[in-house]
Design a protein around this motif. Structure first.
Motif, PDB file in Angstrom:
ATOM      1  N   GLY A   9       0.809  -1.352  -0.010  1.00 46.63           N
ATOM      2  CA  GLY A   9      -0.069   0.022  -0.023  1.00 46.63           C
ATOM      3  C   GLY A   9       0.969   1.277  -0.037  1.00 46.63           C
ATOM      4  O   GLY A   9       2.008   1.162  -0.254  1.00 46.63           O
ATOM      5  N   TYR A  10       0.217   2.356   0.283  1.00 47.14           N
ATOM      6  CA  TYR A  10       0.901   3.762   0.067  1.00 47.14           C
ATOM      7  C   TYR A  10       2.122   3.551   1.257  1.00 47.14           C
ATOM      8  O   TYR A  10       3.337   4.192   1.064  1.00 47.14           O
ATOM      9  CB  TYR A  10       0.261   4.605   0.485  1.00 47.14           C
ATOM     10  N   THR A  11       2.062   2.978   2.440  1.00 48.38           N
ATOM     11  CA  THR A  11       3.080   2.754   3.443  1.00 48.38           C
ATOM     12  C   THR A  11       4.342   2.418   3.070  1.00 48.38           C
ATOM     13  O   THR A  11       5.221   2.893   3.160  1.00 48.38           O
ATOM     14  CB  THR A  11       2.519   2.253   4.684  1.00 48.38           C
ATOM     15  N   GLU A  12       3.929   1.105   2.345  1.00 43.89           N
ATOM     16  CA  GLU A  12       5.246   0.270   1.910  1.00 43.89           C
ATOM     17  C   GLU A  12       6.079   1.157   0.717  1.00 43.89           C
ATOM     18  O   GLU A  12       7.188   1.078   0.484  1.00 43.89           O
ATOM     19  CB  GLU A  12       5.023  -1.174   1.403  1.00 43.89           C
ATOM     20  N   SER A  40      -9.050  -2.740  -6.481  1.00 42.53           N
ATOM     21  CA  SER A  40     -10.507  -3.297  -6.198  1.00 42.53           C
ATOM     22  C   SER A  40     -11.008  -2.568  -5.119  1.00 42.53           C
ATOM     23  O   SER A  40     -12.411  -2.699  -4.999  1.00 42.53           O
ATOM     24  CB  SER A  40     -10.299  -4.776  -6.062  1.00 42.53           C
ATOM     25  N   VAL A  41     -10.264  -2.234  -4.216  1.00 44.46           N
ATOM     26  CA  VAL A  41     -10.846  -1.454  -3.123  1.00 44.46           C
ATOM     27  C   VAL A  41     -10.654   0.121  -3.349  1.00 44.46           C
ATOM     28  O   VAL A  41      -9.537   0.766  -3.455  1.00 44.46           O
ATOM     29  CB  VAL A  41     -10.038  -1.749  -1.784  1.00 44.46           C
ATOM     30  N   PRO A  42     -11.679   0.902  -3.265  1.00 46.84           N
ATOM     31  CA  PRO A  42     -11.814   2.355  -3.719  1.00 46.84           C
ATOM     32  C   PRO A  42     -10.814   2.861  -2.718  1.00 46.84           C
ATOM     33  O   PRO A  42     -10.678   2.852  -1.446  1.00 46.84           O
ATOM     34  CB  PRO A  42     -13.099   2.574  -3.591  1.00 46.84           C
ATOM     35  N   ASP A  43      -9.848   3.903  -3.180  1.00 51.77           N
ATOM     36  CA  ASP A  43      -9.112   4.704  -2.459  1.00 51.77           C
ATOM     37  C   ASP A  43      -7.779   3.905  -1.687  1.00 51.77           C
ATOM     38  O   ASP A  43      -7.322   4.379  -0.760  1.00 51.77           O
ATOM     39  CB  ASP A  43      -9.791   5.676  -1.415  1.00 51.77           C
ATOM     40  N   ARG A  44      -7.587   2.636  -2.150  1.00 52.67           N
ATOM     41  CA  ARG A  44      -6.658   1.864  -1.542  1.00 52.67           C
ATOM     42  C   ARG A  44      -5.848   0.893  -2.530  1.00 52.67           C
ATOM     43  O   ARG A  44      -5.930  -0.373  -2.877  1.00 52.67           O
ATOM     44  CB  ARG A  44      -7.322   0.663  -0.432  1.00 52.67           C
TER      45      ARG A  44
END
Length: 78
Positions: A9-12, A40-44
């Motif tokens: 995700g954004y963190t990694e 598949s997951v909005p905003d993620r």
């Protein structure tokens, strides 16, 4: 997932690129990151590590001379 890679995700992604999470989000919104492998997951959005390894950001502010090889690219000499 076929290749059994854990998705980032954004963190990694931010940690891998040496930037803040906000900067990673900003780059994504400007189209300065590779396309996510899973949205598949909005905003993620999530990326496979292999999508980002070897990929180098381009544009203003990126100092390629400050970034050495990632630990995954270093192989023992024996």
């Amino acid at each position: 997932m076929a290749d059994d890679q854990r998705l980032w995700g954004y963190t990694e992604v931010a940690a891998h690129l040496g930037i803040s999470i906000g900067a990673a989000r900003s780059r994504k919104s400007r189209g300065s990151l590779p396309a996510p492998d899973d949205d598949s997951v909005p905003d993620r959005p999530r990326w496979k590590p292999s999508t980002l390894k070897g990929w180098k950001p381009v544009g203003r502010g990126f100092r390629s001379d400050l970034h050495g090889p990632s630990p995954h690219e270093i192989t023992p000499s024996n």
